[in-house]
Every structure is written in structure tokens, then in C-alpha cells.
Design a protein around this motif. Sequence first.
Motif, mmCIF file in Angstrom:
data_model
loop_
_atom_site.group_PDB
_atom_site.id
_atom_site.type_symbol
_atom_site.label_atom_id
_atom_site.label_comp_id
_atom_site.label_asym_id
_atom_site.label_seq_id
_atom_site.Cartn_x
_atom_site.Cartn_y
_atom_site.Cartn_z
ATOM 1 N N ASN A 259 32.515 47.516 29.360
ATOM 2 C CA ASN A 259 33.780 48.043 29.880
ATOM 3 C C ASN A 259 34.781 46.927 30.168
ATOM 4 O O ASN A 259 35.988 47.071 29.907
ATOM 5 C CB ASN A 259 33.533 48.852 31.156
ATOM 6 C CG ASN A 259 32.844 50.170 30.875
ATOM 7 O OD1 ASN A 259 33.013 50.764 29.810
ATOM 8 N ND2 ASN A 259 32.041 50.639 31.821
ATOM 9 N N GLN A 260 34.285 45.813 30.703
ATOM 10 C CA GLN A 260 35.176 44.679 30.969
ATOM 11 C C GLN A 260 35.664 44.053 29.656
ATOM 12 O O GLN A 260 36.839 43.695 29.520
ATOM 13 C CB GLN A 260 34.449 43.632 31.818
ATOM 14 C CG GLN A 260 34.342 43.979 33.282
ATOM 15 C CD GLN A 260 33.274 45.021 33.574
ATOM 16 O OE1 GLN A 260 32.535 45.430 32.682
ATOM 17 N NE2 GLN A 260 33.191 45.457 34.825
ATOM 18 N N ARG B 256 31.572 58.491 39.702
ATOM 19 C CA ARG B 256 32.858 57.945 40.091
ATOM 20 C C ARG B 256 33.588 58.876 41.044
ATOM 21 O O ARG B 256 34.199 58.423 42.017
ATOM 22 C CB ARG B 256 33.712 57.680 38.836
ATOM 23 C CG ARG B 256 33.096 56.648 37.925
ATOM 24 C CD ARG B 256 34.009 56.246 36.800
ATOM 25 N NE ARG B 256 33.345 55.286 35.905
ATOM 26 C CZ ARG B 256 33.976 54.487 35.076
ATOM 27 N NH1 ARG B 256 35.292 54.523 34.993
ATOM 28 N NH2 ARG B 256 33.308 53.649 34.304
ATOM 29 N N ASP C 14 30.709 48.851 43.243
ATOM 30 C CA ASP C 14 32.128 48.849 42.911
ATOM 31 C C ASP C 14 32.654 50.277 42.990
ATOM 32 O O ASP C 14 31.917 51.246 42.726
ATOM 33 C CB ASP C 14 32.351 48.270 41.509
ATOM 34 C CG ASP C 14 33.816 48.035 41.202
ATOM 35 O OD1 ASP C 14 34.328 46.970 41.584
ATOM 36 O OD2 ASP C 14 34.448 48.916 40.604
ATOM 37 N N HIS D 287 34.751 51.597 41.025
ATOM 38 C CA HIS D 287 35.105 52.055 39.664
ATOM 39 C C HIS D 287 36.563 52.518 39.588
ATOM 40 O O HIS D 287 36.906 53.384 38.791
ATOM 41 C CB HIS D 287 34.156 53.156 39.184
ATOM 42 C CG HIS D 287 32.812 52.611 38.804
ATOM 43 N ND1 HIS D 287 32.561 52.009 37.596
ATOM 44 C CD2 HIS D 287 31.649 52.556 39.508
ATOM 45 C CE1 HIS D 287 31.302 51.623 37.561
ATOM 46 N NE2 HIS D 287 30.732 51.929 38.695
ATOM 47 N N ASN D 288 37.389 51.946 40.409
ATOM 48 C CA ASN D 288 38.837 52.109 40.363
ATOM 49 C C ASN D 288 39.403 50.977 41.215
ATOM 50 O O ASN D 288 39.201 50.948 42.430
ATOM 51 C CB ASN D 288 39.275 53.471 40.913
ATOM 52 C CG ASN D 288 40.773 53.689 40.830
ATOM 53 O OD1 ASN D 288 41.571 52.850 41.252
ATOM 54 N ND2 ASN D 288 41.173 54.838 40.311
ATOM 55 N N TRP D 289 40.092 50.040 40.565
ATOM 56 C CA TRP D 289 40.544 48.854 41.296
ATOM 57 C C TRP D 289 41.513 49.210 42.398
ATOM 58 O O TRP D 289 41.471 48.610 43.485
ATOM 59 C CB TRP D 289 41.197 47.865 40.324
ATOM 60 C CG TRP D 289 41.723 46.636 41.000
ATOM 61 C CD1 TRP D 289 41.024 45.737 41.757
ATOM 62 C CD2 TRP D 289 43.077 46.175 40.994
ATOM 63 N NE1 TRP D 289 41.840 44.740 42.205
ATOM 64 C CE2 TRP D 289 43.118 44.982 41.750
ATOM 65 C CE3 TRP D 289 44.247 46.640 40.403
ATOM 66 C CZ2 TRP D 289 44.293 44.262 41.949
ATOM 67 C CZ3 TRP D 289 45.414 45.910 40.585
ATOM 68 C CH2 TRP D 289 45.428 44.740 41.362
ATOM 69 N N LYS E 299 39.683 50.358 45.297
ATOM 70 C CA LYS E 299 39.015 49.204 45.899
ATOM 71 C C LYS E 299 39.983 48.400 46.762
ATOM 72 O O LYS E 299 39.632 47.952 47.873
ATOM 73 C CB LYS E 299 38.433 48.328 44.794
ATOM 74 C CG LYS E 299 37.598 47.154 45.274
ATOM 75 C CD LYS E 299 37.033 46.414 44.079
ATOM 76 C CE LYS E 299 36.183 45.240 44.492
ATOM 77 N NZ LYS E 299 35.626 44.520 43.318
ATOM 78 N N ASN F 267 42.652 49.535 34.917
ATOM 79 C CA ASN F 267 42.172 49.343 36.286
ATOM 80 C C ASN F 267 41.980 50.637 37.053
ATOM 81 O O ASN F 267 41.410 50.627 38.148
ATOM 82 C CB ASN F 267 43.129 48.408 37.040
ATOM 83 C CG ASN F 267 42.808 46.950 36.798
ATOM 84 O OD1 ASN F 267 41.836 46.423 37.322
ATOM 85 N ND2 ASN F 267 43.606 46.297 35.964
ATOM 86 N N GLY G 222 38.067 51.002 36.821
ATOM 87 C CA GLY G 222 37.199 49.963 37.342
ATOM 88 C C GLY G 222 37.998 48.707 37.641
ATOM 89 O O GLY G 222 39.186 48.628 37.334
ATOM 90 N N ASP G 223 37.347 47.732 38.235
ATOM 91 C CA ASP G 223 38.021 46.464 38.545
ATOM 92 C C ASP G 223 38.112 45.632 37.276
ATOM 93 O O ASP G 223 37.132 45.037 36.825
ATOM 94 C CB ASP G 223 37.231 45.707 39.613
ATOM 95 C CG ASP G 223 37.928 44.415 40.040
ATOM 96 O OD1 ASP G 223 38.964 44.072 39.437
ATOM 97 O OD2 ASP G 223 37.436 43.769 40.971
ATOM 98 N N ARG G 224 39.281 45.600 36.688
ATOM 99 C CA ARG G 224 39.531 44.774 35.506
ATOM 100 C C ARG G 224 40.567 43.694 35.832
ATOM 101 O O ARG G 224 41.166 43.131 34.933
ATOM 102 C CB ARG G 224 40.056 45.643 34.347
ATOM 103 C CG ARG G 224 39.332 46.951 34.149
ATOM 104 C CD ARG G 224 37.930 46.775 33.601
ATOM 105 N NE ARG G 224 37.319 48.058 33.311
ATOM 106 C CZ ARG G 224 36.273 48.561 33.933
ATOM 107 N NH1 ARG G 224 35.703 47.869 34.920
ATOM 108 N NH2 ARG G 224 35.766 49.725 33.592
#
Length: 446
Positions: A190-191, A297, A332, A334-336, A339, A393, A396-398
Motif C-alpha cells: 500500500n505504501q 478500518r 495505525d 488507516h487514515n492519516w 491519526k 492519505n 492510511g498514513d502515506r
Amino acid sequence: MGLGLGLIHYVPMIAYIGFWIMCIVSLTGRPLLGLYYMIPFLPYRTLRDHFLDFPLGGNMLTILVVAVIIGALLKGKSIPKSSLYTIWLVFGVYLYLSMWFGTALGNAPPPLWLGDVNFETWKDYMLIPLVFIAAGMVIEDRKAVRTVVLITAVSLLAIDRSCLLESMSRSWGSFDENKRDTGPLAYGSNQTAAFLAQFAMFFWGFVQFVQRKKLRLIFYGLVALTIFADLYTFSRGSYAALLVSIVVLGFLKDRKLIVIAAVFLFTWQAIVPTAVRERVEMTQNSNGQLEISAQERVNLWEAAEQSIISNPVLGIGFATYQIGNHVDGLKDTHNWYVKVMVETGIIGMIIVLAMLQQVLAVAYRLFKRAEDPLYRGLGLGLFVAMCSCIVANFFGDRWTYLEITGILWVLVAAAIRALQLAETEPATESAISEASVATNPFLAYR
């Protein structure tokens, strides 16, 4: 062939020695060369991990970044005027204080030592603004801007190659989660997908201002190769990021892309590979219910909502979410954006939104105000790449990974400098003679 395979084993050592050489070069008057050298290594974490076998190998990137900054200071260089540098300073200080707030709440240990997971997370995150500062100090002219774009293209090609070699070594007649690889970024498919999507869009935007037919074909080929590699990461978030960014590019430059995107939405099941179609359709099962990962999620976000309500202004402390116990043991949100709200509250979100807005503003101004096609392409490419990043983002945290956004911030620094150059250089200086183009085809912007 045996000789070739044997030499491959020496690549990490040669690259490691190259870092030390570039540190010396940077400190003795050529810090720009140090920046050029580090760019391909920013995303390629799996290659950098081989440095762990050598002294200070785990810190080589940080050492080179610091050497570039010190070398630039010794030559009297400074960063161009931009509020983004101030925002990063405020954000870095706020995040460190936020960790102490998390400690006061009992959510994390004091952020004092490298052994503390929260301090380690903050330290790694702060390498991104250091790269941004280093690039801003040493990218000073049009030639440097052009070279950075070229090195970015070569770096992307290397990542594409690594991804495709891994993907094509497997059978993808049907989707299987177990076949997804960690990828050259070393953090998972995913990253890697987020990286591929944003840089496919960067060069798709950039190529709009490349006039020479052969160069246009090369860059379009790079875009196509990157999108193909992205398809086989099986990241639904990156697919969404690509579609949204293509529509944005359509509105800004080429309206045909909007029509193509609309047609694709109605016909995608007949176009994409079977495994990709199966992956997308996994979002819901035959009963219309969310599949396991999607439901996880939703459960995470519902739990995060309660945390946000409990600490809306300051959050629970930066880098503390990974320490707590959450749905299915996940570390995480799964949503920056969720977060950011959970860990740093409304204040953190305001700083983040200001940062995103400023990057978009710099890119858009460069695209609209510059006369030089190189600068316009950089501005448009950066704008749509940021749109891709913003969408990714949500899944997830990208953002906090140097591997995903490191080169992006080098391009932001290049765009800030290009905007300054566009406002100060006479328009005639951006004109390029046919003789220069013949010598270097990458000068071919009219």
C-alpha cells in the motif's frame, strides 16, 4: 553472467562508500552533488537497509543530509523565502511537545532516547523537513531544477523495475493477499502504491509541457510503466488517488481526460486484469457487507472518534497511537487525517491543513505564472502529485514516511526556487537555443 551476479553483491558497499564520499564533497564546496546523490536512495529503503552491515550504516542518509546543509551554510547559501519552512518548524516543535503531553496522559514514555519508540518516530519524521531544507538551500538555478526532475525520473524507473520484477515473478490469474510484497520501500504494497500513484501523476502533469516528441514518448512511457506497476500492488486507495488526480489534471490542462475517466468508470471491469478486478470487488461480499479489511478500518475509525471527542484540542500525544491496544491489534488508524486528529488534535490538524494548502498554492502559482515550460511542467506535475498524495492519505498514513514523500519535498523545494526564479529572471533567459537542445535533449522546453 556469473561475474554480473557477483558484482551485484558489491552494490550496497559501493553505494555506502559513495555516501561518505558525497559527505566530503558536500562539506568541501559541492553540496548540490550530495543532494543529487541522495535522491535515488530516499525511496529505496530495501537498498539502504543493506548499509546496516557497515559502520553507521543505519544513519548514512541522515549524515549526508546534515552534511549537505552544513556544506551549504559554509558557502553562504540560504533557503528561499517561503512560509512552508516556518510551518515545518512550528510543526516539528509542536509534535515534540505533543509527545510530552502524551507522556503526561500516561500514553507513552518520555521522548528522550532513541530506544523510545515515540522519539524514534519523531526523529525519523523530522528527516523529511531536513531534506526539504537541504534541497531548498542548494537548488539555486534552472539547471539544478531540471537535473532534480531528471534524477527523479531515473529514481522512479528504478522503483518501477523492482516492483515489476517482483510482480511478474508470480502468477496473477486471480488475486491472493499472500502474494503481495513489501516492495522496495520496505513498508508494504500500500505504501509502495501511494508512491507510484503520486509520481505517475507528477510526470503525467510534467509531460504536458515537454515539446519534443521523443521526450514526450519517453515520459509517457514512464507514466504508463508506473501505472502498470501500481496496478499490481492491488492497493484500492492508490487506484482512487489516480482517478481523482487524473480528473484534476483534466480540469487544469486536458479536458479529454475527464471524458476518459468517465468512460473508464463504466467499463473498468472489462479493461483491468482479472486479479485487479477481484481485488476491487472484494470491498463488499455477495451480501453487500464490507470485507474484513474494510470493516476493520470502519471499526478503527469508530473507536478513533471516541478518542477525538475525549481530547479534541491536543489529542492523545504524537506517536502514541502505535503504542496502545486497538481493533485486532492494529497500530495505525488507516487514515492519516484521523491519526492526526487522534494524536495531535485540532491544533495539529490546522497546521497540517496549512502545510497542504501552501504546497498546493506554490505548485499552482508556478503552473499559472511561470513562462518557462520547465517550470510550468514542474508546477502542474507537483499539483496533481499532491492531489494524489492527499487522496491516498485517506486510506492510511502515506505522509510521515520519508520513502513516500522524501522526493516529493525535494520537488517542492525546487518549485519554490523556480517560482522565485520565474519572478526575477528576464523572460528571455528561459529561451533555449537549438544548439543547446542538440547537445542536451532534456533542455527541450519551448
